[in-house]
Design an enzyme around this catalytic site. Structure first.
Site, PDB file in Angstrom:
ATOM      1  N   GLY A   1     -12.937 -14.841   5.974  1.00  0.00           N
ATOM      2  CA  GLY A   1     -12.680 -15.670   4.800  1.00  0.00           C
ATOM      3  C   GLY A   1     -13.312 -15.099   3.544  1.00  0.00           C
ATOM      4  O   GLY A   1     -14.073 -14.131   3.565  1.00  0.00           O
TER       5      GLY A   1
ATOM      6  N   GLY B   1     -15.826 -14.662   1.195  1.00  0.00           N
ATOM      7  CA  GLY B   1     -17.250 -14.929   1.147  1.00  0.00           C
ATOM      8  C   GLY B   1     -17.848 -14.814  -0.235  1.00  0.00           C
ATOM      9  O   GLY B   1     -18.932 -15.337  -0.494  1.00  0.00           O
ATOM     10  N   ARG B   2     -17.161 -14.118  -1.144  1.00  0.00           N
ATOM     11  CA  ARG B   2     -17.666 -14.007  -2.515  1.00  0.00           C
ATOM     12  C   ARG B   2     -16.520 -13.994  -3.522  1.00  0.00           C
ATOM     13  O   ARG B   2     -16.675 -13.512  -4.649  1.00  0.00           O
ATOM     14  CB  ARG B   2     -18.531 -12.756  -2.667  1.00  0.00           C
ATOM     15  CG  ARG B   2     -17.805 -11.448  -2.445  1.00  0.00           C
ATOM     16  CD  ARG B   2     -18.783 -10.284  -2.423  1.00  0.00           C
ATOM     17  NE  ARG B   2     -18.078  -9.011  -2.282  1.00  0.00           N
ATOM     18  CZ  ARG B   2     -17.818  -8.193  -3.280  1.00  0.00           C
ATOM     19  NH1 ARG B   2     -18.194  -8.514  -4.490  1.00  0.00           N
ATOM     20  NH2 ARG B   2     -17.181  -7.063  -3.065  1.00  0.00           N
TER      21      ARG B   2
ATOM     22  N   GLY C   1     -22.732 -14.363  -2.267  1.00  0.00           N
ATOM     23  CA  GLY C   1     -21.462 -14.575  -2.942  1.00  0.00           C
ATOM     24  C   GLY C   1     -21.327 -13.859  -4.268  1.00  0.00           C
ATOM     25  O   GLY C   1     -20.372 -14.095  -5.009  1.00  0.00           O
TER      26      GLY C   1
ATOM     27  N   ARG D   1      -9.593 -10.694 -10.573  1.00  0.00           N
ATOM     28  CA  ARG D   1      -8.577  -9.877  -9.899  1.00  0.00           C
ATOM     29  C   ARG D   1      -7.239 -10.600  -9.903  1.00  0.00           C
ATOM     30  O   ARG D   1      -7.162 -11.806  -9.673  1.00  0.00           O
ATOM     31  CB  ARG D   1      -9.006  -9.570  -8.459  1.00  0.00           C
ATOM     32  CG  ARG D   1      -7.983  -8.738  -7.709  1.00  0.00           C
ATOM     33  CD  ARG D   1      -8.552  -8.132  -6.447  1.00  0.00           C
ATOM     34  NE  ARG D   1      -8.825  -9.101  -5.391  1.00  0.00           N
ATOM     35  CZ  ARG D   1      -9.371  -8.772  -4.220  1.00  0.00           C
ATOM     36  NH1 ARG D   1      -9.715  -7.526  -3.974  1.00  0.00           N
ATOM     37  NH2 ARG D   1      -9.590  -9.690  -3.316  1.00  0.00           N
TER      38      ARG D   1
ATOM     39  N   ARG E   1      -3.322 -11.761   3.902  1.00  0.00           N
ATOM     40  CA  ARG E   1      -3.670 -10.530   4.585  1.00  0.00           C
ATOM     41  C   ARG E   1      -3.160 -10.570   6.024  1.00  0.00           C
ATOM     42  O   ARG E   1      -2.822 -11.637   6.540  1.00  0.00           O
ATOM     43  CB  ARG E   1      -5.203 -10.378   4.592  1.00  0.00           C
ATOM     44  CG  ARG E   1      -5.834 -10.543   3.203  1.00  0.00           C
ATOM     45  CD  ARG E   1      -7.290 -10.987   3.318  1.00  0.00           C
ATOM     46  NE  ARG E   1      -7.877 -11.272   2.021  1.00  0.00           N
ATOM     47  CZ  ARG E   1      -8.524 -10.400   1.267  1.00  0.00           C
ATOM     48  NH1 ARG E   1      -8.673  -9.152   1.698  1.00  0.00           N
ATOM     49  NH2 ARG E   1      -9.028 -10.733   0.101  1.00  0.00           N
TER      50      ARG E   1
ATOM     51  N   ASP F   1      -8.335  -7.317   7.552  1.00  0.00           N
ATOM     52  CA  ASP F   1      -8.508  -8.297   6.479  1.00  0.00           C
ATOM     53  C   ASP F   1      -8.423  -7.649   5.103  1.00  0.00           C
ATOM     54  O   ASP F   1      -8.475  -8.345   4.086  1.00  0.00           O
ATOM     55  CB  ASP F   1      -9.842  -9.036   6.630  1.00  0.00           C
ATOM     56  CG  ASP F   1     -11.027  -8.090   6.688  1.00  0.00           C
ATOM     57  OD1 ASP F   1     -11.110  -7.332   7.659  1.00  0.00           O
ATOM     58  OD2 ASP F   1     -11.861  -8.111   5.764  1.00  0.00           O
ATOM     59  N   ASN F   2      -8.277  -6.326   5.060  1.00  0.00           N
ATOM     60  CA  ASN F   2      -8.129  -5.612   3.793  1.00  0.00           C
ATOM     61  C   ASN F   2      -6.726  -5.047   3.615  1.00  0.00           C
ATOM     62  O   ASN F   2      -6.533  -4.128   2.830  1.00  0.00           O
ATOM     63  CB  ASN F   2      -9.146  -4.471   3.706  1.00  0.00           C
ATOM     64  CG  ASN F   2     -10.569  -4.971   3.578  1.00  0.00           C
ATOM     65  OD1 ASN F   2     -10.795  -6.112   3.179  1.00  0.00           O
ATOM     66  ND2 ASN F   2     -11.528  -4.148   3.927  1.00  0.00           N
TER      67      ASN F   2
ATOM     68  N   ASP G   1      -8.774  -4.578  -2.203  1.00  0.00           N
ATOM     69  CA  ASP G   1     -10.164  -4.436  -1.765  1.00  0.00           C
ATOM     70  C   ASP G   1     -10.673  -3.007  -1.912  1.00  0.00           C
ATOM     71  O   ASP G   1     -10.789  -2.254  -0.950  1.00  0.00           O
ATOM     72  CB  ASP G   1     -10.347  -4.946  -0.329  1.00  0.00           C
ATOM     73  CG  ASP G   1     -10.237  -6.457  -0.249  1.00  0.00           C
ATOM     74  OD1 ASP G   1     -10.642  -7.121  -1.230  1.00  0.00           O
ATOM     75  OD2 ASP G   1      -9.754  -6.978   0.762  1.00  0.00           O
TER      76      ASP G   1
END
Length: 493
Positions: free
Chosen positions: A87, A89-90, A123, A173, A180, A249-250, A259
């Site tokens: 998930g 996280g930041r 974060g 961004r 993803r 996840d990227n 990412d």
């Protein structure tokens, strides 16, 4: 223009898709850079975004009307090991806008404070990784590679603790979406078939609407993502780009590069090049990227099996047939791209061997990847111009043998008698300027140690026109001197 007209389709999905969370305020936000061109493309007002109210939003200190801030849930394979819950996280997704071309785009803050997915992290983001992502993402866009974009970078006025205290920053961004492969894995790991179906329907509606009318829409979705990733990774290889951390996840199902952590561009060519400090075994080396992309897509196919057929035994061969298309798609795009880089508009049987031999010669000769192809374009008009290219090789005699075969091949081209036309075509696909690692590190050092952003602005200006000659900026095209070489890059977490 209105300030921001959010229309948040992902936040309208079921609550288990995300966690609602607001950014954490920072002490003294200061705008580093606003991407005015991108702001206008999104239908936003650059003047307002640059105002104190706009900067407060970009720093996470205030929310504008219509924002529905969320942290999205996803899982992922990280260096081959599966984590069922990662998930954001930041990162916090403020919402979505429909840009002036009618495309839906996410607006997300990276480094905006902890979320329920932070896993004991703060974060936050440091200034260096924010500048790196801004530079590389915008360079990729100028190079014509599908990518997320940077709308803004803001200093927070606070410090973040990593190996040492570092100035904090937040990146805004922009992405086609933040869905993803790991997002699909999140629901598959829980046996949540209904969640998978809702996510797949959302992805189809947002990215691949032509799949919706098919008798097998989820298979068409898988095929579309496979094709998008095959094309994307081929484009990476054609410019010498190394993502550095191709975890599931990227990988965006929209086919965008996402990412930018320990990413880098090769200087001298070597298929085994690795920059990421955490990639100890070369899993994500330059030459492994297509194989890893297919591995990741296999994980997507596994997640989608319940949607491909009622019985898993029936779904597996369906998924396998789709995955078998990856390599031909990737290879055809890659070979076509290298043909263009070599000034070849037609196809001949010997082309693949010509490409392979050049790359092997470059690796043995430690020739700079970007400049070799750029100077071939300059040298293609006359054998007398070849010296600039051969000077890049430690073993020029080997290059001479290859060059002779290349010139013979050029004689079969329709443009053989039109050298200037061929030269222009080659210049249009072989950049002169890339975001070289030593240049990025110099930018970061200046910003961190002296609060000097002039090198950042200058590098962005150069990289905005990667295919053009820029008098007075020739040094930006040069590879690093021995003492300038960057041997490792780091994640921005």
């Amino acid at each position: 223009m209105s300030r921001i007209a959010f229309d948040n389709s992902y936040a309208r999905l079921p609550p288990r898709f995300f966690a609602s969370v607001e950014p954490t305020a920072v002490s003294a936000p200061r705008l580093i850079k606003l991407n005015e061109t991108l702001a206008t493309e999104l239908g936003l007002d650059p003047a307002w975004l640059s105002s104190p109210q706009g900067v407060a939003m970009l720093a996470g200190n205030s929310l504008v009307e219509g924002a529905m801030p969320i942290a999205t849930a996803y899982a992922g394979h990280q260096f081959g090991g599966f984590n069922p819950q990662l998930g954001d996280g930041r990162a916090i997704l403020l919402g979505e806008v429909v840009d002036r071309a009618g495309r839906r785009r996410d607006i997300q803050l990276k480094g905006a404070g902890p979320t329920p997915f932070s896993r004991r992290g703060d974060g936050r983001a440091a200034l260096g990784p924010v500048l790196r992502e801004y530079i590389v993402g915008e360079a990729m866009a100028a190079l014509g590679i599908p990518t997320t974009r940077a709308l803004a970078a803001v200093r927070t006025g606070d410090w973040v603790r990593r190996e040492r205290p570092l100035p904090g920053a937040i990146l805004t961004r922009v992405a086609a979406s933040h869905i993803r492969i790991g997002t699909f894995q999140f629901f598959a790991a829980r046996g949540d078939v209904e969640g998978l179906r809702v996510l797949a329907d959302h992805a189809i509606a947002r990215h691949y609407p032509d799949c919706a009318g098919s008798e097998a829409p989820y298979l068409r979705l898988l095929e579309a993502v496979i094709a998008a990733q095959a094309a994307l990774v081929g484009q990476w290889l054609l410019i010498g780009f190394i993502h550095g951390v191709m975890n599931t996840d990227n990988m965006s199902i929209a086919g965008e590069t996402i990412d930018y952590g320990p990413c880098a561009f090769m200087d001298s060519y070597d298929a085994g090049t690795v920059f990421s400090s955490i990639d100890e075994h070369g899993r994500y080396a330059y030459g492994n990227q297509s194989a890893i992309a297919r591995w990741n897509l296999t994980r997507l196919a596994e997640a989608l099996l319940p949607l491909l057929a009622e019985d898993v035994d029936q779904a597996i061969p369906i998924a396998q047939a789709a995955l078998d298309c990856f390599e031909p798609l990737f290879q055809s795009g890659l070979v076509a791209g290298f043909r263009r880089k070599l000034g070849l508009a037609t196809e001949e049987p010997e082309d693949i061997e010509l490409i392979r031999t050049l790359l092997e010669t470059m690796q043995r000769g430690k020739a700079d990847f970007t400049l070799t192809f750029r100077r071939l374009g300059q040298d293609s008009t006359s054998p007398a111009d070849a010296e600039a290219c051969r000077d890049l090789f430690e073993n020029p005699a080997e290059f001479d043998g290859w060059e002779s075969r290349w010139r013979q091949r050029l004689q079969k081209e329709a443009l053989a008698a039109e050298a200037e036309a061929r030269r222009a075509a080659m210049r249009s696909v072989n950049p002169l300027f890339i975001p070289r690692n030593h240049r990025i590190e110099a930018v970061i050092q200046a910003a961190e140690e002296r609060d000097d952003l002039a090198p950042f602005e200058e590098l962005l200006s150069v990289l905005a026109k990667p295919y053009e000659e820029q008098p007075g900026r020739e040094s930006y095209a040069l590879p690093p001197a021995a003492h300038e070489r960057v041997l490792a890059t780091f994640c921005g977490t």
